[in-house]
Scaffold this motif. Structure first.
Motif, PDB file in Angstrom:
ATOM      1  N   GLU A   1       0.530  -5.902   4.365  1.00  0.00           N
ATOM      2  CA  GLU A   1      -0.561  -4.975   4.666  1.00  0.00           C
ATOM      3  C   GLU A   1      -1.674  -5.679   5.458  1.00  0.00           C
ATOM      4  OE1 GLU A   1      -3.071  -1.656   2.099  1.00  0.00           O
ATOM      5  OE2 GLU A   1      -2.222  -3.392   1.064  1.00  0.00           O
TER       6      GLU A   1
ATOM      7  N   ILE B   1      -1.443 -13.911  -3.375  1.00  0.00           N
ATOM      8  CA  ILE B   1      -1.327 -12.455  -3.226  1.00  0.00           C
ATOM      9  C   ILE B   1       0.151 -12.076  -3.243  1.00  0.00           C
ATOM     10  CG2 ILE B   1      -3.488 -12.163  -1.946  1.00  0.00           C
ATOM     11  CD1 ILE B   1      -1.859 -12.153   0.635  1.00  0.00           C
ATOM     12  N   THR B   2       0.417 -10.779  -3.350  1.00  0.00           N
ATOM     13  CA  THR B   2       1.794 -10.300  -3.338  1.00  0.00           C
ATOM     14  C   THR B   2       2.310 -10.243  -1.899  1.00  0.00           C
ATOM     15  OG1 THR B   2       1.186  -7.983  -3.117  1.00  0.00           O
ATOM     16  CG2 THR B   2       1.359  -8.857  -5.377  1.00  0.00           C
TER      17      THR B   2
ATOM     18  N   ARG C   1       1.020  -7.124  -0.242  1.00  0.00           N
ATOM     19  CA  ARG C   1      -0.378  -7.241   0.203  1.00  0.00           C
ATOM     20  C   ARG C   1      -0.448  -8.057   1.499  1.00  0.00           C
ATOM     21  NH1 ARG C   1      -5.452  -5.509  -1.424  1.00  0.00           N
ATOM     22  NH2 ARG C   1      -3.958  -4.078  -2.300  1.00  0.00           N
ATOM     23  N   TRP C   2       0.338  -9.144   1.599  1.00  0.00           N
ATOM     24  CA  TRP C   2       0.347  -9.956   2.816  1.00  0.00           C
ATOM     25  C   TRP C   2       0.821  -9.120   4.007  1.00  0.00           C
ATOM     26  CZ3 TRP C   2      -1.787 -13.400   5.480  1.00  0.00           C
ATOM     27  CH2 TRP C   2      -1.173 -13.961   6.604  1.00  0.00           C
TER      28      TRP C   2
ATOM     29  N   TRP D   1      -9.814  -9.902   3.796  1.00  0.00           N
ATOM     30  CA  TRP D   1      -8.518  -9.812   4.456  1.00  0.00           C
ATOM     31  C   TRP D   1      -8.501 -10.659   5.716  1.00  0.00           C
ATOM     32  CZ3 TRP D   1      -5.647  -4.517   4.480  1.00  0.00           C
ATOM     33  CH2 TRP D   1      -5.463  -4.080   3.161  1.00  0.00           C
TER      34      TRP D   1
END
Length: 138
Positions: free
Chosen positions: A122, A115-116, A119-120, A89
């Motif tokens: 997060e 990534i989704t 997710r980004w 991350w």
């Protein structure tokens, strides 16, 4: 009567250029000021000098470099993220910040990183939480 660690201190002081080199290297790669990192590297040199045994056959400089690097790494870890953030991350966050500085539109960033969007979001939230040092109470 000389200080019991005078010889170790003298040895460390002879290698302040090593502390400067190591601190400059970390200062280029982090947001931490060179002077702060230099002080931490000097602590590493002092610790190395106290534990150094010249009869061990290893020169002082490589031995001290390990200690100075370790001190800075511990300092950065302790003054970094308030929560444990996975290294992947942190890497994605750094890559995303670089792409944004290069002018990539924010909406294209998750796809570019593979990534989704969720997710980004997060990752951004996790990597934006930092430790705030409070002064000790008097």
């Amino acid at each position: 009567m000389p200080h019991p660690r005078a010889a170790a201190h003298a040895l460390a002081l002879q290698h302040l250029d090593l502390a400067d080199t190591i601190a400059a290297n970390f200062a280029r790669r982090t947001i931490h000021p060179f002077d702060d990192l230099r002080q931490v590297a000097i602590i590493g040199l002092l610790k190395a000098a106290q534990r150094y045994n010249p009869s061990g056959g290893r020169p002082y400089r490589p031995y001290a470099r390990t200690y100075a690097n370790g001190e800075i790494i511990h300092y950065l870890r302790d003054s970094g993220f308030a929560i444990k953030v996975p290294p992947t991350w942190r890497d994605l966050h750094a890559s995303g910040q670089k792409l944004l500085r290069q002018g990539l539109p924010p909406g294209q960033l998750p796809q570019r990183l593979g990534i989704t969007a969720a997710r980004w979001q997060e990752i951004q939230e996790a990597c934006s939480i930092t430790v705030v040092a409070l002064p000790p109470e008097i």
